[in-house]
Design a protein around this motif. Structure first.
Motif, mmCIF file in Angstrom:
data_model
loop_
_atom_site.group_PDB
_atom_site.id
_atom_site.type_symbol
_atom_site.label_atom_id
_atom_site.label_comp_id
_atom_site.label_asym_id
_atom_site.label_seq_id
_atom_site.Cartn_x
_atom_site.Cartn_y
_atom_site.Cartn_z
ATOM 1 N N PRO A 56 -43.067 18.742 -22.947
ATOM 2 C CA PRO A 56 -42.527 17.387 -22.798
ATOM 3 C C PRO A 56 -41.608 17.275 -21.585
ATOM 4 N N GLY A 57 -41.622 16.097 -20.987
ATOM 5 C CA GLY A 57 -40.722 15.820 -19.873
ATOM 6 C C GLY A 57 -41.443 15.208 -18.700
ATOM 7 N N ALA A 58 -40.646 14.804 -17.735
ATOM 8 C CA ALA A 58 -41.158 14.202 -16.500
ATOM 9 C C ALA A 58 -41.102 15.246 -15.392
ATOM 10 N N LEU A 59 -42.227 15.479 -14.743
ATOM 11 C CA LEU A 59 -42.278 16.400 -13.617
ATOM 12 C C LEU A 59 -41.857 15.630 -12.371
ATOM 13 N N LEU A 60 -40.755 16.048 -11.770
ATOM 14 C CA LEU A 60 -40.221 15.399 -10.570
ATOM 15 C C LEU A 60 -40.612 16.221 -9.354
ATOM 16 N N ARG A 61 -41.246 15.565 -8.373
ATOM 17 C CA ARG A 61 -41.619 16.214 -7.110
ATOM 18 C C ARG A 61 -40.931 15.426 -6.005
ATOM 19 N N LEU A 62 -40.006 16.087 -5.277
ATOM 20 C CA LEU A 62 -39.140 15.388 -4.333
ATOM 21 C C LEU A 62 -39.267 15.921 -2.913
ATOM 22 N N GLY A 63 -39.144 14.985 -1.976
ATOM 23 C CA GLY A 63 -39.151 15.315 -0.557
ATOM 24 C C GLY A 63 -38.406 14.229 0.195
ATOM 25 N N ALA A 64 -38.457 14.281 1.516
ATOM 26 C CA ALA A 64 -37.707 13.309 2.313
ATOM 27 C C ALA A 64 -38.511 12.836 3.515
ATOM 28 N N PHE A 65 -38.244 11.600 3.892
ATOM 29 C CA PHE A 65 -38.732 10.987 5.121
ATOM 30 C C PHE A 65 -37.514 10.320 5.760
ATOM 31 N N GLY A 66 -37.014 10.876 6.854
ATOM 32 C CA GLY A 66 -35.829 10.296 7.490
ATOM 33 C C GLY A 66 -34.667 10.249 6.519
ATOM 34 N N ASN A 67 -34.073 9.071 6.356
ATOM 35 C CA ASN A 67 -32.929 8.936 5.447
ATOM 36 C C ASN A 67 -33.351 8.465 4.048
ATOM 37 N N TRP A 68 -34.620 8.636 3.708
ATOM 38 C CA TRP A 68 -35.142 8.279 2.389
ATOM 39 C C TRP A 68 -35.627 9.536 1.671
ATOM 40 N N VAL A 69 -35.293 9.651 0.390
ATOM 41 C CA VAL A 69 -35.824 10.700 -0.477
ATOM 42 C C VAL A 69 -36.893 10.056 -1.354
ATOM 43 N N PHE A 70 -37.995 10.746 -1.542
ATOM 44 C CA PHE A 70 -38.999 10.240 -2.476
ATOM 45 C C PHE A 70 -39.047 11.126 -3.706
ATOM 46 N N CYS A 71 -39.387 10.512 -4.821
ATOM 47 C CA CYS A 71 -39.603 11.224 -6.073
ATOM 48 C C CYS A 71 -40.927 10.736 -6.644
ATOM 49 N N PHE A 72 -41.873 11.644 -6.807
ATOM 50 C CA PHE A 72 -43.185 11.315 -7.341
ATOM 51 C C PHE A 72 -43.287 11.884 -8.749
ATOM 52 N N GLU A 73 -43.676 11.037 -9.697
ATOM 53 C CA GLU A 73 -43.861 11.448 -11.092
ATOM 54 C C GLU A 73 -45.239 10.964 -11.542
ATOM 55 N N ASP A 74 -46.051 11.883 -12.036
ATOM 56 C CA ASP A 74 -47.359 11.457 -12.513
ATOM 57 C C ASP A 74 -47.581 11.795 -13.979
ATOM 58 N N ARG A 75 -46.526 12.222 -14.660
ATOM 59 C CA ARG A 75 -46.614 12.383 -16.118
ATOM 60 C C ARG A 75 -45.265 12.021 -16.724
ATOM 61 N N ALA A 76 -45.327 11.137 -17.684
ATOM 62 C CA ALA A 76 -44.129 10.661 -18.387
ATOM 63 C C ALA A 76 -43.029 10.211 -17.437
ATOM 64 N N PRO A 77 -43.324 9.303 -16.478
ATOM 65 C CA PRO A 77 -42.303 8.881 -15.526
ATOM 66 C C PRO A 77 -41.051 8.326 -16.211
ATOM 67 N N ILE A 78 -39.910 8.623 -15.614
ATOM 68 C CA ILE A 78 -38.647 8.108 -16.128
ATOM 69 C C ILE A 78 -37.880 7.300 -15.089
ATOM 70 N N ALA A 79 -38.225 7.434 -13.815
ATOM 71 C CA ALA A 79 -37.480 6.740 -12.760
ATOM 72 C C ALA A 79 -37.615 5.224 -12.850
ATOM 73 N N ASN A 80 -38.622 4.728 -13.568
ATOM 74 C CA ASN A 80 -38.828 3.280 -13.684
ATOM 75 C C ASN A 80 -38.170 2.691 -14.930
ATOM 76 N N ARG A 81 -37.368 3.447 -15.612
ATOM 77 C CA ARG A 81 -36.644 2.949 -16.784
ATOM 78 C C ARG A 81 -35.311 2.343 -16.343
ATOM 79 N N PRO A 82 -34.805 1.367 -17.083
ATOM 80 C CA PRO A 82 -33.595 0.648 -16.651
ATOM 81 C C PRO A 82 -32.395 1.532 -16.315
ATOM 82 N N LEU A 83 -32.075 2.500 -17.148
ATOM 83 C CA LEU A 83 -30.925 3.360 -16.886
ATOM 84 C C LEU A 83 -31.129 4.171 -15.606
ATOM 85 N N ALA A 84 -32.325 4.700 -15.425
ATOM 86 C CA ALA A 84 -32.627 5.482 -14.225
ATOM 87 C C ALA A 84 -32.572 4.602 -12.978
ATOM 88 N N ILE A 85 -33.093 3.388 -13.048
ATOM 89 C CA ILE A 85 -33.058 2.468 -11.904
ATOM 90 C C ILE A 85 -31.614 2.184 -11.512
#
Length: 183
Positions: A56-85
């Motif tokens: 169980p859990g959300a797999l977080l895959r993170l990297g950067a482009f310039g001054n932006w960090v990206f987080c990609f989740e393809d199982r059980a995403p949590i970044a789109n939940r209100p508290l996380a936002i």
């Protein structure tokens, strides 16, 4: 804008995923906001072995482009939940594209916890802004998810291809649970 770079999202085995960009943050800060306390550099194959999909859990895959960090989740995403936002956008800007398992696509632009824009490409508009007409202006041959990612990617200066997502990225598993009533 390189629409072709994003075609993997329309052809992919992924039923759903969440791709979040956070401005002026480090990958560790984004992971911490999502409930992960440490990051390890891994390929996707290594991450799948370390954190099998049966765990169980959300797999977080993170990297950067310039001054932006990206987080990609393809199982059980949590970044789109209100508290996380709220956590991710506190004191900064967050851009996010979510594709649900049923194919619904949501684009969010949140600044310091306040929705600057939120809509479904070609569908419902919850908070209108400048990204929606840019997505609508792309040729109809592009799927909604590819068009949304191309415009958001252009906004942050990112072209995220499948090889990058499969390659060596900061990785963590989060089991963040939101308090009852916060979903």
């Amino acid at each position: 804008m390189d629409v072709e770079q994003w075609t993997w999202a329309g052809q992919e085995r992924l039923a759903g995923f969440c791709l979040t960009f956070v401005q002026n943050r480090e990958p560790a800060a984004v992971a911490a906001a999502l409930g992960a306390d440490s990051l390890t550099l891994m390929t996707l194959a290594e991450a799948d072995q370390a954190y099998p999909i049966s765990r169980p859990g959300a797999l977080l895959r993170l990297g950067a482009f310039g001054n932006w960090v990206f987080c990609f989740e393809d199982r059980a995403p949590i970044a789109n939940r209100p508290l996380a936002i709220t956590r991710l956008s506190q004191g900064t800007r967050m851009l996010q594209v979510t594709k649900s398992g049923d194919g619904m696509v949501i684009v969010r632009d949140v600044v310091d916890g306040r929705k600057a824009e939120m809509f479904e490409p070609g569908g419902a508009v919850y908070v209108d802004g400048p990204l929606r007409p840019r997505i609508a202006a792309l040729p109809p041959a592009n799927s909604r998810i590819v068009a949304a990612l191309a415009v958001v990617g252009d906004e942050v200066g990112a072209n995220l291809d499948r090889a990058t997502l499969d390659g060596l990225l900061a990785t963590a598993l989060s089991t963040l649970k939101e308090p009852a009533g916060q979903r």
